[in-house]
Design an enzyme around this catalytic site. Structure first.
Site, PDB file in Angstrom:
ATOM      1  N   THR A 206       0.808  -1.201  -0.029  1.00  0.00           N
ATOM      2  CA  THR A 206       0.054  -0.091  -0.050  1.00  0.00           C
ATOM      3  C   THR A 206       0.971   1.270   0.109  1.00  0.00           C
ATOM      4  O   THR A 206       2.066   1.106   0.526  1.00  0.00           O
ATOM      5  CB  THR A 206      -0.832  -0.110   1.290  1.00  0.00           C
ATOM      6  OG1 THR A 206      -1.330   1.412   1.490  1.00  0.00           O
ATOM      7  CG2 THR A 206       0.118  -0.374   2.578  1.00  0.00           C
ATOM      8  N   ASP A 207       0.420   2.240  -0.600  1.00  0.00           N
ATOM      9  CA  ASP A 207       0.920   3.566  -0.510  1.00  0.00           C
ATOM     10  C   ASP A 207       1.158   4.176   0.911  1.00  0.00           C
ATOM     11  O   ASP A 207       1.851   5.127   1.253  1.00  0.00           O
ATOM     12  CB  ASP A 207       0.282   4.600  -1.479  1.00  0.00           C
ATOM     13  CG  ASP A 207      -1.189   4.777  -0.688  1.00  0.00           C
ATOM     14  OD1 ASP A 207      -1.556   4.389   0.011  1.00  0.00           O
ATOM     15  OD2 ASP A 207      -1.781   5.856  -1.417  1.00  0.00           O
ATOM     16  N   GLU A 208       0.230   3.571   2.111  1.00  0.00           N
ATOM     17  CA  GLU A 208       0.224   3.711   3.390  1.00  0.00           C
ATOM     18  C   GLU A 208       1.427   3.766   4.012  1.00  0.00           C
ATOM     19  O   GLU A 208       1.886   4.336   5.102  1.00  0.00           O
ATOM     20  CB  GLU A 208      -1.056   3.421   4.085  1.00  0.00           C
ATOM     21  CG  GLU A 208      -2.379   3.593   3.533  1.00  0.00           C
ATOM     22  CD  GLU A 208      -3.299   3.321   4.091  1.00  0.00           C
ATOM     23  OE1 GLU A 208      -3.294   3.313   5.475  1.00  0.00           O
ATOM     24  OE2 GLU A 208      -4.563   3.159   3.496  1.00  0.00           O
TER      25      GLU A 208
ATOM     26  N   TYR B 200      -1.728  -0.803  11.015  1.00  0.00           N
ATOM     27  CA  TYR B 200      -1.712  -1.301   9.541  1.00  0.00           C
ATOM     28  C   TYR B 200      -0.709  -1.200   8.799  1.00  0.00           C
ATOM     29  O   TYR B 200       0.155  -2.135   8.326  1.00  0.00           O
ATOM     30  CB  TYR B 200      -3.145  -0.968   9.328  1.00  0.00           C
ATOM     31  CG  TYR B 200      -3.297  -1.263   7.643  1.00  0.00           C
ATOM     32  CD1 TYR B 200      -3.374  -2.700   7.181  1.00  0.00           C
ATOM     33  CD2 TYR B 200      -3.115  -0.179   6.602  1.00  0.00           C
ATOM     34  CE1 TYR B 200      -3.555  -2.714   5.805  1.00  0.00           C
ATOM     35  CE2 TYR B 200      -3.252  -0.570   5.381  1.00  0.00           C
ATOM     36  CZ  TYR B 200      -3.158  -1.690   4.923  1.00  0.00           C
ATOM     37  OH  TYR B 200      -3.381  -2.195   3.494  1.00  0.00           O
TER      38      TYR B 200
END
Ligand code: NAD
Ligand code: TYD
Length: 361
Positions: free
Chosen positions: A136-138, A161
């Site tokens: 993810t880009d997170e 997360y």
């Protein structure tokens, strides 16, 4: 060829399996899914019917050493595509432990088994093999008003997360550098589309707005996400599988930045136009600003120029088209959503998939 897909009963995994079986006719898919609250085999009912000789389901936990070893012992796996994860930020804030267990240890277990099966460090032929980590880009943390995440942006995760996803990315990199395991990481922005579990922003808002329930917007609603239609993500993943360079990573984004408030307004307006107002009032009146999420990242935006130039990919579905198709899907599939909300989808899979399938293949 055999493709081991993990987490295939979730949102992106189920869309990807359907897409892959249509696009690559000689491929067989083994879907390993633990069927957590987010896993729903009904997402693949049509696939089971249409491809009985090319689609196999195994109910197992990616952290289960014996079960995963068993699968590698029985089948010559060519690609591993790891979608399986605990995926919801709010849940990771309430209970982080399972995120550490699944996202980090589960990924480690898949890496270990791939390494054992493919043994690249012993010179065993690992050409054609690939481990694809769906990330993810997170992992990059938050952006300010300007700038984009590139493949060189430093990792700076904010939530349990995203920290667990960052950790699993580091493990994948380590397996490439240390053991020569052919592996690629993709870091994608926020997906939306059919079969997304109704806890995430877009499906939650569509379903609440359909029923006339409150639409809870965290903080001031000015947080920005970069939205990508799930099928565009699937296209990108196939490009990476077929043409990506092992050891590399690829960012995937929709080039579609929207404030959360704007996304909810679009959903309200489209539903009002389609169905008329709810309870005599326009749906925007349901928008309620609520307490902010702790550690809430302000802005995500992805620079996808690497995958665009090197692998000739670009997103095809505009937000207007994508959100219209998504709203249409949720209107047409209220039974699917209701079975989740009333818990009966759990019963469905208990009767369809007994313990017989537990890790035994
Ligand atoms: P999801 O929550 O809809 O699905 C996750 C699936 O994994 C479920 O089917 C669940 O049963 C399964 N699973 C969970 N724990 C498991 C375990 N221990 N063993 C086997 N299966 C297990 O998630 P999603 O939105 O489809 O996301 C899939 C992947 O893509 C995740 O790795 C996520 O981090 C990543 N990702 C998601 C987005 C997004 O916007 N949804 C964006 C970028 C990356
Ligand atoms: P979400 O769909 O949970 O994805 P992520 O946190 O992985 O980006 O949330 C998207 C954005 O919407 C995020 O900024 C949090 C916000 N949000 C709300 O404002 N209200 C909600 O009820 C939810 C679930 C999310």
């Amino acid at each position: 060829m055999y493709v081991l897909v993990t987490g295939g009963c979730g949102f992106i995994g189920s869309n990807f399996i359907r897409f892959l079986l249509e696009r690559k006719r000689k491929t067989k898919v083994i879907n390993v899914d633990k069927l957590t609250y987010a896993g729903n085999p009904a997402n693949l009912e049509d696939v089971e019917k249409n491809h009985p000789d090319r689609y196999y389901f195994i109910k197992a936990d990616i952290s289960d050493k014996k079960a995963i070893r068993n699968i590698f012992d029985r089948h010559e796996i060519d690609w591993v595509i790891n979608f399986a994860a605990e995926s919801h930020v709010d849940r990771s804030i309430l209970g982080p432990e399972i995120f550490i267990q699944v996202n980090i240890f589960g990924t480690f277990n898949l890496l270990e088994n791939s390494r054992r099966a493919w043994q690249p460090e012993n010179g065993k032929e690992s050409r054609g093999k690939l481990f694809l980590q769906i990330s993810t880009d997170e992992v990059y943390g938050t952006l300010g008003e300007s700038g984009l995440f590139t493949e060189r942006s430093p990792y700076d995760p904010s939530s349990p997360y995203s920290a667990s996803k960052a950790a699993s990315d580091h493990l994948v990199n380590a397996y490439f550098r240390t053991y020569g395991l052919p592996a690629i990481i993709t870091n994608c922005s926020n997906n939306y589309g059919p079969y997304q579990f109704p806890e995430k922003l877009i499906p939650l808002m569509i379903n609440n707005a359909l029923k006339g329930d409150d639409l809870p917007i965290y903080g001031d609603g000015e947080n920005v996400r970069d939205w990508i239609y799930v099928e565009d993500h699937c296209e990108a993943l196939l490009k990476v599988l077929e043409m990506g360079v092992p050891g590399d990573k690829y960012n995937i984004g929709g080039s579609c930045e929207k404030k959360n408030r704007e996304v909810v307004e679009v959903i309200c307006d489209q539903l009002d136009r389609k169905l008329g107002p709810v309870g005599g009032r326009p749906r925007r009146s349901l928008m309620k600003y609520v307490a902010d999420r702790p550690g809430h990242d302000r802005r995500y935006a992805v620079d996808s120029s690497k995958i665009m130039t090197e692998l000739d990919w670009s997103p095809k579905v505009s937000f207007d088209e994508g959100i219209a198709m998504t709203i249409e899907w949720y209107i047409d599939n209220t039974e699917w959503t209701e079975s989740i909300l009333d818990g009966s989808y759990m019963e469905y899979y208990r009767t369809q998939y007994g313990e017989r399938l537990d890790g035994k293949g």
